[in-house]
Design an enzyme around this catalytic site. Sequence first.
Site, PDB file in Angstrom:
ATOM      1  N   HIS A  81       0.858  -1.178  -0.058  1.00 29.02           N
ATOM      2  CA  HIS A  81       0.021   0.012  -0.125  1.00 29.02           C
ATOM      3  C   HIS A  81       0.836   1.237  -0.103  1.00 29.02           C
ATOM      4  O   HIS A  81       0.293   2.329   0.224  1.00 29.02           O
ATOM      5  CB  HIS A  81      -1.049  -0.095   1.195  1.00 29.02           C
ATOM      6  CG  HIS A  81      -1.943  -1.016   1.122  1.00 29.02           C
ATOM      7  ND1 HIS A  81      -2.755  -1.688   1.982  1.00 29.02           N
ATOM      8  CD2 HIS A  81      -2.504  -1.774   0.101  1.00 29.02           C
ATOM      9  CE1 HIS A  81      -3.646  -2.289   1.971  1.00 29.02           C
ATOM     10  NE2 HIS A  81      -3.490  -2.783   0.454  1.00 29.02           N
ATOM     11  N   THR A 111      -3.651  -8.570  10.790  1.00 29.68           N
ATOM     12  CA  THR A 111      -4.382  -8.102   9.645  1.00 29.68           C
ATOM     13  C   THR A 111      -5.885  -8.437   9.669  1.00 29.68           C
ATOM     14  O   THR A 111      -6.102  -9.680   9.977  1.00 29.68           O
ATOM     15  CB  THR A 111      -3.877  -8.093   8.287  1.00 29.68           C
ATOM     16  OG1 THR A 111      -4.793  -7.633   7.169  1.00 29.68           O
ATOM     17  CG2 THR A 111      -3.412  -9.556   7.953  1.00 29.68           C
TER      18      THR A 111
HETATM   19  P1  OAD Z   1      -7.303  -3.365  10.380  1.00 30.61           P
HETATM   20  O1  OAD Z   1      -7.294  -2.085  11.140  1.00 30.61           O
HETATM   21  O2  OAD Z   1      -8.384  -3.503   9.661  1.00 30.61           O
HETATM   22  O3  OAD Z   1      -6.782  -4.678  11.275  1.00 30.61           O
HETATM   23  C1  OAD Z   1      -5.963  -4.640  12.316  1.00 30.61           C
HETATM   24  C2  OAD Z   1      -5.904  -6.028  12.710  1.00 30.61           C
HETATM   25  O4  OAD Z   1      -4.817  -5.977  13.682  1.00 30.61           O
HETATM   26  C3  OAD Z   1      -7.245  -6.455  13.468  1.00 30.61           C
HETATM   27  O5  OAD Z   1      -7.628  -7.884  12.990  1.00 30.61           O
HETATM   28  C4  OAD Z   1      -6.851  -6.640  14.715  1.00 30.61           C
HETATM   29  O6  OAD Z   1      -7.782  -7.453  15.680  1.00 30.61           O
HETATM   30  C5  OAD Z   1      -5.591  -6.842  14.830  1.00 30.61           C
HETATM   31  N1  OAD Z   1      -4.526  -6.435  15.931  1.00 30.61           N
HETATM   32  C6  OAD Z   1      -4.877  -5.209  16.667  1.00 30.61           C
HETATM   33  N2  OAD Z   1      -3.993  -4.960  17.648  1.00 30.61           N
HETATM   34  C7  OAD Z   1      -3.019  -5.942  17.429  1.00 30.61           C
HETATM   35  C8  OAD Z   1      -1.974  -6.584  18.244  1.00 30.61           C
HETATM   36  N3  OAD Z   1      -1.440  -5.761  19.240  1.00 30.61           N
HETATM   37  N4  OAD Z   1      -1.536  -7.532  17.693  1.00 30.61           N
HETATM   38  C9  OAD Z   1      -2.109  -8.497  16.914  1.00 30.61           C
HETATM   39  N5  OAD Z   1      -2.926  -8.143  16.151  1.00 30.61           N
HETATM   40  C10 OAD Z   1      -3.682  -6.996  16.539  1.00 30.61           C
HETATM   41  O7  OAD Z   1      -5.920  -3.077   9.707  1.00 30.61           O
HETATM   42  P2  OAD Z   1      -5.336  -3.948   8.179  1.00 30.61           P
HETATM   43  O8  OAD Z   1      -5.748  -5.204   8.041  1.00 30.61           O
HETATM   44  O9  OAD Z   1      -3.855  -3.569   8.350  1.00 30.61           O
HETATM   45  O10 OAD Z   1      -4.819   0.577   3.882  1.00 30.61           O
HETATM   46  O11 OAD Z   1      -6.049  -3.022   7.180  1.00 30.61           O
HETATM   47  C11 OAD Z   1      -5.876  -3.186   5.749  1.00 30.61           C
HETATM   48  C12 OAD Z   1      -5.460  -2.037   5.020  1.00 30.61           C
HETATM   49  O12 OAD Z   1      -7.030  -1.228   5.309  1.00 30.61           O
HETATM   50  C13 OAD Z   1      -4.703  -1.005   5.402  1.00 30.61           C
HETATM   51  O13 OAD Z   1      -3.371  -1.121   4.784  1.00 30.61           O
HETATM   52  C14 OAD Z   1      -5.240   0.511   5.196  1.00 30.61           C
HETATM   53  C15 OAD Z   1      -6.860   0.062   5.420  1.00 30.61           C
HETATM   54  O14 OAD Z   1      -7.663   0.950   4.754  1.00 30.61           O
HETATM   55  C16 OAD Z   1      -4.589   1.628   3.205  1.00 30.61           C
HETATM   56  O15 OAD Z   1      -4.472   2.573   3.790  1.00 30.61           O
HETATM   57  C17 OAD Z   1      -4.164   2.024   1.920  1.00 30.61           C
END
Ligand code: OAD
Length: 241
Positions: free
Chosen positions: A121, A190
Amino acid sequence: MTTDPKIKEARDRLAHARSVAVLTGAGISADSGVPTFRGTDGLWRNVRAEDLATPEAFERDPRLVWEWYDWRRTLLASIKPNAAHEALATLEARQDRFHLITQNVDGLHHLAGSRRVLELHGDIWKVRCVRCRRVTDNRDVPLALLPQCDSCDGLLRPHIVWFGEALDHKVLEASVSAVESCDILLIVGTSGLVYPAAMLMPTAKANGAVVMEVNLDATPYSAHADFSFQGCAKDIVPLLL
Ligand code: OAD
């Protein structure tokens, strides 16, 4: 060192894998204090992605978009990688065939010492000219609003893949090829809701990889993963090495 037999088994599998791919998301950086996107305190709870993370939003109001990115860059400037980022850098160093694919734009994998990072991204520390398309590093905090290109005076934008935009095809192809050829895909922090990143896990599975997941909560991947560990990335990922 843990005595959890599943952790021990996963560690053993990783130690003997010929090829490892890792996919990370915002959760790995949450332990460093970077806000995630979804969930109770997620960025998309407080602001609308349509207003800040689309090409249309930037065309409509580049100053507003830059203000938001400047706020995020300012927050990130003082943030350090955590034990999970560091463990993945160690894994890269010991593993011949290794690919780290991240959806994160925060640069923390690089700071932790990872060298070959596929950034699906983009990178919040890079800017791109909307006129000549030149991409440059930029770590100015705070940024001049509205930043301009040194070469052509065009308006600079964050070098981030916004909603409605295509991913860099070379980065995506390298990521698909990494998960197609890996023995183990380790997925960390994620939600698995954003495509095309979300299809990397089924692609890996279809090609016979063992899938390991580390997440604070259950995700769409959890039921299909061979190993699903619930907890903080900073506590669990180091145990896998
Ligand atoms: P999300 O915010 O959708 O998900 C974050 C994940 O991390 C969730 O499943 C949480 O349960 C988990 N989580 C939170 N804290 C944690 C910890 N301390 N240890 C382990 N897991 C934890 O983020 P992404 O999946 O990265 O795109 O989102 C994907 C994309 O959506 C991002 O790259 C962004 C967004 O729109 C762009 O900005 C282009």
